[in-house]
Design a protein around this motif. Structure first.
Motif, PDB file in Angstrom:
ATOM      1  N   UNK A 165       0.795  -1.226   0.000  1.00 37.15           N
ATOM      2  CA  UNK A 165       0.000   0.000   0.000  1.00 37.15           C
ATOM      3  C   UNK A 165       0.826   1.274   0.000  1.00 37.15           C
ATOM      4  N   UNK A 166       2.139   1.139   0.204  1.00 32.88           N
ATOM      5  CA  UNK A 166       3.010   2.311   0.280  1.00 32.88           C
ATOM      6  C   UNK A 166       3.057   3.078  -1.046  1.00 32.88           C
ATOM      7  N   UNK A 167       2.636   2.445  -2.148  1.00 31.09           N
ATOM      8  CA  UNK A 167       2.688   3.107  -3.456  1.00 31.09           C
ATOM      9  C   UNK A 167       1.787   4.344  -3.521  1.00 31.09           C
ATOM     10  N   UNK A 168       0.813   4.452  -2.611  1.00 30.60           N
ATOM     11  CA  UNK A 168      -0.111   5.592  -2.654  1.00 30.60           C
ATOM     12  C   UNK A 168       0.595   6.923  -2.438  1.00 30.60           C
ATOM     13  N   UNK A 169       1.809   6.873  -1.917  1.00 29.30           N
ATOM     14  CA  UNK A 169       2.551   8.116  -1.682  1.00 29.30           C
ATOM     15  C   UNK A 169       2.715   8.908  -2.969  1.00 29.30           C
ATOM     16  N   UNK A 170       2.923   8.218  -4.101  1.00 33.62           N
ATOM     17  CA  UNK A 170       3.109   8.938  -5.350  1.00 33.62           C
ATOM     18  C   UNK A 170       2.257   8.422  -6.507  1.00 33.62           C
ATOM     19  N   UNK A 171       1.761   7.151  -6.402  1.00 30.83           N
ATOM     20  CA  UNK A 171       1.097   6.526  -7.548  1.00 30.83           C
ATOM     21  C   UNK A 171      -0.002   5.583  -7.039  1.00 30.83           C
ATOM     22  N   UNK A 172      -1.132   6.130  -6.578  1.00 26.46           N
ATOM     23  CA  UNK A 172      -2.176   5.307  -5.948  1.00 26.46           C
ATOM     24  C   UNK A 172      -2.744   4.191  -6.818  1.00 26.46           C
ATOM     25  N   UNK A 173      -2.758   4.371  -8.136  1.00 25.54           N
ATOM     26  CA  UNK A 173      -3.349   3.351  -9.022  1.00 25.54           C
ATOM     27  C   UNK A 173      -2.302   2.398  -9.602  1.00 25.54           C
ATOM     28  N   UNK A 174      -1.125   2.367  -9.022  1.00 28.03           N
ATOM     29  CA  UNK A 174      -0.017   1.594  -9.601  1.00 28.03           C
ATOM     30  C   UNK A 174      -0.359   0.125  -9.803  1.00 28.03           C
ATOM     31  N   UNK A 175      -0.888  -0.526  -8.770  1.00 27.26           N
ATOM     32  CA  UNK A 175      -1.150  -1.968  -8.879  1.00 27.26           C
ATOM     33  C   UNK A 175      -2.221  -2.257  -9.931  1.00 27.26           C
ATOM     34  N   UNK A 176      -3.238  -1.405 -10.014  1.00 27.39           N
ATOM     35  CA  UNK A 176      -4.258  -1.584 -11.047  1.00 27.39           C
ATOM     36  C   UNK A 176      -3.652  -1.428 -12.438  1.00 27.39           C
ATOM     37  N   UNK A 177      -2.777  -0.455 -12.586  1.00 23.39           N
ATOM     38  CA  UNK A 177      -2.220  -0.150 -13.899  1.00 23.39           C
ATOM     39  C   UNK A 177      -1.251  -1.226 -14.394  1.00 23.39           C
ATOM     40  N   UNK A 178      -0.450  -1.792 -13.494  1.00 22.28           N
ATOM     41  CA  UNK A 178       0.474  -2.832 -13.987  1.00 22.28           C
ATOM     42  C   UNK A 178      -0.281  -4.133 -14.285  1.00 22.28           C
ATOM     43  N   UNK A 179      -1.468  -4.305 -13.691  1.00 17.27           N
ATOM     44  CA  UNK A 179      -2.288  -5.462 -14.069  1.00 17.27           C
ATOM     45  C   UNK A 179      -2.824  -5.291 -15.490  1.00 17.27           C
ATOM     46  N   UNK A 180      -3.157  -4.059 -15.872  1.00 25.09           N
ATOM     47  CA  UNK A 180      -3.609  -3.798 -17.243  1.00 25.09           C
ATOM     48  C   UNK A 180      -2.514  -4.153 -18.245  1.00 25.09           C
ATOM     49  N   UNK A 221      -0.004  -6.482 -17.817  1.00 23.49           N
ATOM     50  CA  UNK A 221       0.274  -7.907 -17.959  1.00 23.49           C
ATOM     51  C   UNK A 221       0.925  -8.572 -16.769  1.00 23.49           C
ATOM     52  N   UNK A 222       0.797  -7.979 -15.584  1.00 26.40           N
ATOM     53  CA  UNK A 222       1.335  -8.578 -14.358  1.00 26.40           C
ATOM     54  C   UNK A 222       0.173  -8.895 -13.421  1.00 26.40           C
ATOM     55  N   UNK A 223       0.095 -10.144 -12.960  1.00 24.68           N
ATOM     56  CA  UNK A 223      -0.914 -10.526 -11.979  1.00 24.68           C
ATOM     57  C   UNK A 223      -0.525  -9.994 -10.605  1.00 24.68           C
ATOM     58  N   UNK A 224      -1.490  -9.389  -9.905  1.00 22.38           N
ATOM     59  CA  UNK A 224      -1.243  -8.871  -8.542  1.00 22.38           C
ATOM     60  C   UNK A 224      -2.291  -9.465  -7.613  1.00 22.38           C
ATOM     61  N   UNK A 225      -1.838 -10.273  -6.660  1.00 22.79           N
ATOM     62  CA  UNK A 225      -2.749 -10.834  -5.652  1.00 22.79           C
ATOM     63  C   UNK A 225      -2.322 -10.336  -4.276  1.00 22.79           C
ATOM     64  N   UNK A 226      -3.298  -9.825  -3.535  1.00 16.07           N
ATOM     65  CA  UNK A 226      -3.001  -9.258  -2.211  1.00 16.07           C
ATOM     66  C   UNK A 226      -3.325 -10.262  -1.116  1.00 16.07           C
ATOM     67  N   UNK A 227      -2.420 -10.324  -0.126  1.00 17.30           N
ATOM     68  CA  UNK A 227      -2.619 -11.246   0.991  1.00 17.30           C
ATOM     69  C   UNK A 227      -2.440 -10.512   2.309  1.00 17.30           C
TER      70      UNK A 227
END
Length: 410
Positions: free
Chosen positions: A387-402, A404-410
């Protein structure tokens, strides 16, 4: 929150991403907007740092907590010191209270500002009582952080007599200083930079002005890394200009040698990144004194490509959200890298293998999380405190999934 990243095994990565406005431009313009109310902005950054600064500017009394936002700490110190009705305690996270601010405070005190340290001399938290500043000349060191100089430049046109800044020693991260000057000039401020001196004339008001903020080039770096590490890619990023104010736009030149071609699309203000098959040297040598925020991305890209690199000019990384050089060394070693760091240099040896299922610690540093994520195209990787990505890029995980990278949160 931990993110587990894997590749979708898509042969050719393709996506169009809208990246929010530059954090650096947004934060400068927010200060100017508070001083000149008829300044309007478009495409403001969605980062935590910008939101924190926006909120802080709504109050000039009591405690102002800027958390991890280093830019906000520097800019607000100068801003509140010159607001006659301000009486604030400016504080931040535990790490922020370890980041030096003495050079800026000394300069402001020389101008007549009233600032007191509340814990350790030279570090936040600080108590500020705003005063009218009449003195018009000040000297400041330029070799530690250009943000100290930018903080003074941003408040300079609002001072009764303007301000002349004498810069001692060479300026680090110079493009950020030129960005500040360019933004001042865009709103009509007379700003003359010659040799080691900057003269800013006073300005009581500006014409109605609207500025479109370019998308953030630091954020673009992670997509450059993804394209470099892919077999084939065609990724379009919206909101970018060829004539950029941002020093990190040097990415386009740097990554051309790492297998990424940048096409500028003037019609819709976008860039398209594509994988090229040009030969890549097995060792990269770069001085990143003018663009230190992309050092982590480049180091990880080189590691993922099996290249060696020597990155110099990195002395500012030790006083960021974490000691970024030490953090890079620690986490890359876990992945199998042979790496050494000093005060301003990182040396990475050629690596043949990448260890899988390694958990990367982020040290509360957004760029650690985002820089390591593209390695998922090579091996399964885990990112702690995602979640630390929100400091500069809040939509980062959504965007890298678009992309071609799978992101699963645990």
């Amino acid at each position: 929150m931990k993110a587990v990243l894997t590749s979708k095994n898509i042969k050719e990565l393709s996506a169009t991403i809208q990246v929010s406005g530059s954090k650096s431009e947004s934060n400068r313009l927010l200060i100017l907007q508070s001083l000149f109310s008829n300044l309007k902005t478009e495409n403001l950054s969605e980062s935590d740092d910008t939101m924190v600064l926006q909120k802080a500017l709504l109050s000039n009394q009591g405690e102002v907590d800027i958390h991890h936002a280093g830019t906000a700490m520097r800019f607000l110190t100068a801003y509140f010191a010159t607001q006659q009705d301000a009486s604030v305690v400016l504080t931040g996270s535990e790490r922020m209270q370890q980041r030096p601010i003495k050079i800026l405070v000394d300069a402001l005190r020389d101008l007549g500002a009233e600032i007191k340290y509340l814990k350790i001399d030279g570090y936040p938290p600080i108590s500020i009582s705003g005063k009218k500043i009449i003195k018009q000349k000040v000297s400041i060191a330029g070799n530690v952080s250009s943000q100290y100089i930018s903080a003074l430049l941003l408040i300079a046109p609002s001072l009764q007599n303007g301000l002349t800044i004498n810069i001692e020693k060479s300026v680090t991260s110079a493009p950020y200083l030129h960005m500040t000057i360019s933004l001042l000039q865009k709103i009509g401020v007379s700003c003359d930079f010659s040799e080691n001196s900057i003269e800013v004339k006073p300005l009581s008001e500006i014409k109605n002005t609207a500025i479109l903020i370019e998308s953030d080039w630091s954020s673009a770096s992670y997509f450059y890394s993804i394209v470099a590490l892919s077999e084939a890619s065609n990724i379009t990023l919206r909101g970018y200009f060829k004539d950029s104010l941002q020093g990190d736009s040097i990415l386009a030149t740097i990554y051309e040698t790492l297998g990424v071609t940048t096409q500028y699309n003037k019609e819709d203000a976008s860039i398209t990144l594509s994988k090229n098959n040009k030969p890549i040297a097995d060792h990269v040598l770069l001085n990143l004194a003018d663009a230190p925020d992309i050092a982590q991305t480049i180091a990880v890209t080189c590691f993922g490509l099996g290249l060696g690199c020597k990155l110099t000019g990195l002395h500012t990384l030790k006083i960021k959200e974490t000691d970024r050089l030490l953090a890079l060394q620690t986490e890359l070693k876990k992945l199998g890298a042979k790496i050494s760091v000093s005060n301003d240099t990182l040396v990475l040896m050629v690596s043949e293998k990448i260890k899988e299922h390694i958990t990367i610690q982020t040290y509360k540093d957004h760029r650690m999380a985002m820089a390591f994520a593209p390695l998922a195209l090579k091996k399964t990787i885990k990112i702690d405190d995602a979640g630390v990505v929100s400091k500069s890029f809040p939509t980062y995980w959504e965007d890298i999934q678009k992309v071609g990278i799978n992101v699963n949160f645990k």
